[in-house]
Design a protein around this motif. Structure first.
Motif, PDB file in Angstrom:
ATOM      1  N   UNK A 214     -33.300 -27.721  -5.172  1.00  0.00           N
ATOM      2  CA  UNK A 214     -34.657 -27.962  -5.674  1.00  0.00           C
ATOM      3  C   UNK A 214     -34.886 -27.380  -7.062  1.00  0.00           C
ATOM      4  N   UNK A 215     -34.196 -26.294  -7.347  1.00  0.00           N
ATOM      5  CA  UNK A 215     -34.484 -25.638  -8.605  1.00  0.00           C
ATOM      6  C   UNK A 215     -33.433 -24.632  -9.016  1.00  0.00           C
ATOM      7  N   UNK A 216     -33.750 -23.897 -10.068  1.00  0.00           N
ATOM      8  CA  UNK A 216     -32.829 -22.902 -10.620  1.00  0.00           C
ATOM      9  C   UNK A 216     -33.655 -21.886 -11.397  1.00  0.00           C
ATOM     10  N   UNK A 217     -33.004 -20.861 -11.930  1.00  0.00           N
ATOM     11  CA  UNK A 217     -33.726 -19.876 -12.738  1.00  0.00           C
ATOM     12  C   UNK A 217     -32.880 -19.539 -13.960  1.00  0.00           C
ATOM     13  N   UNK A 218     -33.523 -19.619 -15.124  1.00  0.00           N
ATOM     14  CA  UNK A 218     -32.831 -19.392 -16.388  1.00  0.00           C
ATOM     15  C   UNK A 218     -33.851 -19.118 -17.487  1.00  0.00           C
ATOM     16  N   UNK A 219     -33.412 -18.579 -18.616  1.00  0.00           N
ATOM     17  CA  UNK A 219     -34.327 -18.386 -19.740  1.00  0.00           C
ATOM     18  C   UNK A 219     -34.791 -19.721 -20.338  1.00  0.00           C
ATOM     19  N   UNK A 220     -35.847 -19.650 -21.104  1.00  0.00           N
ATOM     20  CA  UNK A 220     -36.426 -20.850 -21.708  1.00  0.00           C
ATOM     21  C   UNK A 220     -35.408 -21.583 -22.568  1.00  0.00           C
ATOM     22  N   UNK A 221     -34.579 -20.831 -23.312  1.00  0.00           N
ATOM     23  CA  UNK A 221     -33.628 -21.506 -24.208  1.00  0.00           C
ATOM     24  C   UNK A 221     -32.633 -22.375 -23.438  1.00  0.00           C
ATOM     25  N   UNK A 222     -32.259 -21.965 -22.233  1.00  0.00           N
ATOM     26  CA  UNK A 222     -31.346 -22.779 -21.416  1.00  0.00           C
ATOM     27  C   UNK A 222     -32.077 -23.993 -20.851  1.00  0.00           C
ATOM     28  N   UNK A 223     -33.273 -23.769 -20.347  1.00  0.00           N
ATOM     29  CA  UNK A 223     -34.080 -24.854 -19.790  1.00  0.00           C
ATOM     30  C   UNK A 223     -34.295 -25.938 -20.847  1.00  0.00           C
TER      31      UNK A 223
END
Length: 339
Positions: free
Chosen positions: A220-229
């Motif tokens: 469903x999702x993931x977690x990463x910094x804004x620059x990766x997103x």
């Protein structure tokens, strides 16, 4: 007749000696030319993200600095997009000496030096400045030094940055909204336990696999910094971005210890200095770009949420309880540095 023969022999001997001297001089001249035209040493630097990412920005800066400071005697070749393997593969290659160096997210590094996972604890740092103070200080240097015990050489901390949660199902306004979501996390026990404490279905996998899983909807999702997103256009598969800033993730400019020790002493110093400068440069660029990247994500249809962070901090308290014996010493040192 004897006299004529003697003259001929003398002439032949003189010619042979003269020829030998000429060849010898030619060899010496060739050797000198070879020394002055010696091929530059080539170092291959790999990472797993694309050319728009902060890792590549740091890699480009490192390349520029090293090549300038060594006057072209060392060339840095860049290998982005996981062309030499995922992060765990790169680290193993560095240990064996088959990969020269890389920029690696801290999470996978913790599988090789367990103590470095202290930086992955949720809400450990409240600002980038706090993180930089610790990473560039005595605690950070001590933990970088431990990499040498596993045949790696840590040069400096770049950054992945503060990590935020995205998903394709619903807005996450509080910790309770995470329950039941299938979230990709790094292959690192602290990340897994953090999301289990939020009652998510934590799925550890390499980033290269995660991209496919997001596209296929198997997570469903993931977690990463804004620059990766932003750089990986996750708005195409993820509708919701919650600015949880739950963990600050360093990244490490790391080398094969064997390859580092093969460098001349002065070049080793250049590598260490250039790595630190490249890391600081990447941090600066990330900070400058984040607001613009968020605006572009929003314009692309992503819904950006400012969640209740206190609910998240409360929910992850069991993570600190679980790891206090393992990382308690370093938590105390970090808190001391932040006073």
């Amino acid at each position: 007749m004897k006299k004529i023969i003697s003259i001929i022999i003398c002439v032949l001997m003189f010619t042979t000696v003269l020829s030998g001297c000429t060849k010898s001089e030619g060899k010496n001249t060739g050797a000198n030319t070879s020394d002055s035209e010696k091929e530059p040493m080539t170092i291959k630097l790999a990472h797993v993200v694309n050319e728009k990412d902060g890792f590549h920005i740091a890699a480009m800066k490192f390349k520029e600095l090293v090549e300038e400071k060594t006057e072209g005697k060392v060339k840095i070749e860049l290998y982005p997009n996981a062309t030499l393997g995922d992060e765990r593969t790169l680290l193993k290659g560095m240990q064996m000496g088959t990969v020269d160096m890389g920029i690696i997210t801290n999470g996978p590094v913790a599988n090789f030096v367990e103590e470095i996972a202290v930086f992955e604890l949720p809400f450990l740092f409240s600002s980038p400045e706090e993180a930089y103070k610790v990473l560039d200080g005595s605690v950070g240097k001590e933990l970088l030094g431990k990499l040498e015990n596993v045949n790696l050489k840590g040069l400096a901390y770049a950054e992945r940055g503060f990590r935020n949660l995205t998903n394709s199902k619903k807005p996450v306004n509080s910790a309770a909204d995470v329950e039941g979501l299938k979230i990709r996390v790094m292959e690192n026990p602290v990340y897994i336990d953090t999301f289990k404490s939020l009652e998510a279905n934590a799925v550890p996998m390499a980033w290269t696999e995660a991209l496919t899983a997001l596209q296929q909807g198997t997570i469903d999702g993931q977690e990463n910094p804004v620059n990766v997103i932003h750089s990986f256009k996750l708005h195409e598969t993820q509708k919701y971005l919650s600015m949880t800033r739950h963990t600050y993730a360093p990244a490490i400019l790391v080398m094969s210890k064997k390859k580092f020790e093969e460098l001349p002493t002065d070049v080793q110093g250049i590598f260490e200095e250039s790595a630190q400068r490249a890391a600081e440069y990447e941090r600066k660029i990330n900070a400058e770009n984040e607001a613009k990247q968020l605006e572009e994500l929003k314009a692309s249809g992503m819904e950006i949420v400012e969640p209740d962070l206190e609910s998240f901090k409360k929910a992850v308290e069991p993570v600190y309880e679980k790891y206090k014996d393992k990382y308690g010493e370093y938590i105390e040192k970090i808190n001391e540095d932040l006073k």
